[in-house]
Design a protein around this motif. Structure first.
Motif, PDB file in Angstrom:
ATOM      1  N   ALA A  29       0.617  -1.185   0.095  1.00 25.79           N
ATOM      2  CA  ALA A  29       0.042  -0.055  -0.041  1.00 25.79           C
ATOM      3  C   ALA A  29       0.752   1.342  -0.016  1.00 25.79           C
ATOM      4  O   ALA A  29       0.526   2.237  -0.632  1.00 25.79           O
ATOM      5  CB  ALA A  29      -0.866  -0.033   1.384  1.00 25.79           C
ATOM      6  N   MET A  30       1.913   1.328   0.683  1.00 20.36           N
ATOM      7  CA  MET A  30       2.936   2.458   0.835  1.00 20.36           C
ATOM      8  C   MET A  30       3.623   2.536  -0.636  1.00 20.36           C
ATOM      9  O   MET A  30       3.538   3.702  -1.127  1.00 20.36           O
ATOM     10  CB  MET A  30       3.986   2.248   1.790  1.00 20.36           C
ATOM     11  CG  MET A  30       3.354   1.981   3.246  1.00 20.36           C
ATOM     12  SD  MET A  30       2.791   3.644   4.026  1.00 20.36           S
ATOM     13  CE  MET A  30       4.203   4.435   4.230  1.00 20.36           C
ATOM     14  N   SER A  32       2.218   1.490  -3.450  1.00 21.24           N
ATOM     15  CA  SER A  32       1.142   1.953  -4.436  1.00 21.24           C
ATOM     16  C   SER A  32       0.697   3.575  -4.252  1.00 21.24           C
ATOM     17  O   SER A  32       0.428   4.010  -5.153  1.00 21.24           O
ATOM     18  CB  SER A  32      -0.189   1.126  -4.320  1.00 21.24           C
ATOM     19  OG  SER A  32      -0.649   1.582  -3.277  1.00 21.24           O
ATOM     20  N   PHE A  33       0.929   3.932  -3.024  1.00 23.14           N
ATOM     21  CA  PHE A  33       0.705   5.658  -2.781  1.00 23.14           C
ATOM     22  C   PHE A  33       1.718   6.189  -3.749  1.00 23.14           C
ATOM     23  O   PHE A  33       1.276   7.189  -4.446  1.00 23.14           O
ATOM     24  CB  PHE A  33       0.614   5.652  -1.365  1.00 23.14           C
ATOM     25  CG  PHE A  33       0.479   7.062  -0.802  1.00 23.14           C
ATOM     26  CD1 PHE A  33      -1.039   7.411  -0.637  1.00 23.14           C
ATOM     27  CD2 PHE A  33       1.301   8.087  -0.984  1.00 23.14           C
ATOM     28  CE1 PHE A  33      -1.302   8.608  -0.301  1.00 23.14           C
ATOM     29  CE2 PHE A  33       0.756   9.386  -0.538  1.00 23.14           C
ATOM     30  CZ  PHE A  33      -0.270   9.734  -0.299  1.00 23.14           C
ATOM     31  N   LEU A 198      -5.517  -3.276  -1.023  1.00 22.15           N
ATOM     32  CA  LEU A 198      -4.747  -2.309  -0.537  1.00 22.15           C
ATOM     33  C   LEU A 198      -5.643  -0.958   0.048  1.00 22.15           C
ATOM     34  O   LEU A 198      -5.422   0.032  -0.582  1.00 22.15           O
ATOM     35  CB  LEU A 198      -3.651  -1.610  -1.716  1.00 22.15           C
ATOM     36  CG  LEU A 198      -2.776  -2.674  -2.205  1.00 22.15           C
ATOM     37  CD1 LEU A 198      -1.853  -2.026  -3.234  1.00 22.15           C
ATOM     38  CD2 LEU A 198      -1.954  -3.457  -1.011  1.00 22.15           C
ATOM     39  N   ASN A 201      -5.108   2.496   1.126  1.00 23.04           N
ATOM     40  CA  ASN A 201      -4.357   3.598   0.384  1.00 23.04           C
ATOM     41  C   ASN A 201      -5.490   4.742  -0.291  1.00 23.04           C
ATOM     42  O   ASN A 201      -6.267   4.186  -0.981  1.00 23.04           O
ATOM     43  CB  ASN A 201      -3.565   2.927  -0.772  1.00 23.04           C
ATOM     44  CG  ASN A 201      -3.065   4.243  -1.646  1.00 23.04           C
ATOM     45  OD1 ASN A 201      -3.246   5.413  -1.480  1.00 23.04           O
ATOM     46  ND2 ASN A 201      -2.419   3.731  -2.963  1.00 23.04           N
TER      47      ASN A 201
END
Length: 434
Positions: A29-30, A32-33, A198, A201
């Motif tokens: 998720a981090m 993808s952000f 995720l 996010n």
């Protein structure tokens, strides 16, 4: 093993799985952000007028799903400082892991319910053949759409089939076929899966509308080019469909998706994009899209190459002293996995000395008796000496197992050979495969 013991072991196993997967998903998720923010910036600046490139850029978000086991988090100083402390938090507070997984399950449930409802509605519709293509006929005034992945279906409202000319129906049908040919239905599903996994996010939820708009614009351009018609006629057909479905909704006291203010804004933006249409070279457009998809695939492969596998064989060695009466233990020496970097020079020297004294294979542990005795005398030991070594780990410090044995040198041998049991039970085999 009694039933309570089995349930206890099963609960511990589930908690271990939750910790292992949630730590990876949080890291994904981090990643993808950052990637999604970059894509949003590029589509608004450098590639603002590049319709096919804008649509293809979103594929760069998908490699983030493979970023959970990257060695960067453990073997890079920045990665260790920024991410390693998360491990201890989720290990101590397992409920956080289950909370995150609860969000994933709810997201998937809503997604499946939506698709199931859509499929059920499509199956209940009458069918007709238009230009050699089976079309599901909707009685309600809904916008035409395509749904499904393995067996996609095309849905068109009855009012359009009854009112429009054959050429207009073929253009609408071509648009839905183009969605299928360009694999947009698959990309929609992949995006929904990524958004569910995720969900923490927020950019993925904010970007969903823009993602669909970019794919819709690419489909509009491809449809205009394929139909050999003008962008003006295509825009007129879009406006005609909007007015017709609007009138049908008012007559039947329903509401169309575009009948609200936001819907009109979407139609206005889409029409403005259509007015900018210019004939393009199919090979250039296909090359652009395939190049970006190839870049996304290479990114995923590169991430996998610099990530830990499903499990890693461990060569770590731990020596500790245990006092049965006091029921306490004291670590005497530790040599972590040789693959890990970033240790101090003193730690590296201690690890090297320990590995010179102790080695092992699949059946025995070999200890340099003289050197190890001097090592123990220097640490004033008087309890049992336990050696822990080898085994495997999923991620450094997470979900692993090591073999162990007791050290006794009663015969003052130069090289002490100690046998050990290396078989794994069903729980460890499951952990190794998960």
């Amino acid at each position: 093993m009694t039933v309570p013991e089995f349930l206890s072991h099963l609960g511990s196993l589930f908690n271990l799985c939750a910790i292992y997967y949630v730590i990876q998903l949080i890291r994904c998720a981090m990643a993808s952000f950052v990637i999604t923010a970059a894509v949003l910036l590029l589509r608004r600046t450098l590639f603002k007028n590049c319709i096919f490139l804008k649509a293809a850029l979103w594929s760069l978000c998908f490699p983030a799903l493979f970023a959970g086991r990257m060695k960067f988090y453990y073997e890079n100083r920045i990665g260790v400082l920024l991410f390693t402390w998360w491990n201890s938090i989720f290990t101590r507070h397992v409920w956080l892991c289950w909370l995150y997984l609860g969000g994933v399950w709810v997201s998937f449930f809503l997604l499946c319910q939506k698709r199931k409802k859509l499929k059920k509605l499509a199956l209940c519709m009458d069918k007709t053949v238009v230009d050699g293509t089976v079309v599901h006929v909707a009685r309600l005034p809904v916008t035409p759409f395509a749904a499904g992945i393995l067996k996609p279906v095309i849905v068109m409202p009855k009012v359009i089939l009854q009112t429009y000319s054959n050429a207009e129906i073929q253009t609408i049908l071509l648009h839905e076929k183009m969605h299928i040919r360009l694999c947009h239905l698959l990309f929609y599903a992949l995006w929904d899966i990524q958004r569910a996994l995720l969900w923490i996010n927020p950019l993925l939820f904010v970007s969903t509308r823009l993602y669909r708009e970019d794919l819709e614009d690419a489909c509009d351009y491809a449809t205009i080019q394929k139909s050999s018609g003008s962008a003006y006629a295509y825009g007129q057909l879009l406006l005609k469909s909007m007015r017709l479905l609007q009138e049908e909704c008012e007559t039947s006291k329903l509401s169309a998706a575009f009948a609200e203010k936001k819907g009109y804004q979407k139609i206005r933006r889409r029409l403005l994009t259509i007015t900018q249409y210019k004939p393009y070279k199919k090979t250039a457009a296909a090359g652009t899209v395939l190049s970006v998809l190839f870049l996304a695939a290479c990114s995923a492969a590169l991430i996998q190459q610099h990530s830990y596998g499903r499990y890693e064989n461990s060569d770590s060695i731990l020596v500790y002293e245990y006092h049965p009466k006091k029921q306490n233990a004291r670590i005497l020496a530790y040599a972590p996995e040789s693959a890990q970097s970033g240790r101090q020079q003193n730690d590296q020297a201690d690890s090297s000395r320990l590995r010179q004294m102790i080695s092992f294979d699949d059946r025995y542990v070999y200890v340099d008796g003289e050197a190890f005795q001097r090592f123990l005398q220097g640490r004033y030991t008087d309890g049992e000496i336990i050696l822990v070594f080898g085994g495997f780990y999923k991620l450094p410090g997470i979900a692993g197992y090591g073999y162990s044995c007791c050290y006794e040198n009663t015969q003052n041998l130069r090289t002490v050979r100690i046998p050990y049991e290396s078989r794994l039970d069903w729980r460890l085999r499951f952990v190794k495969l998960m």
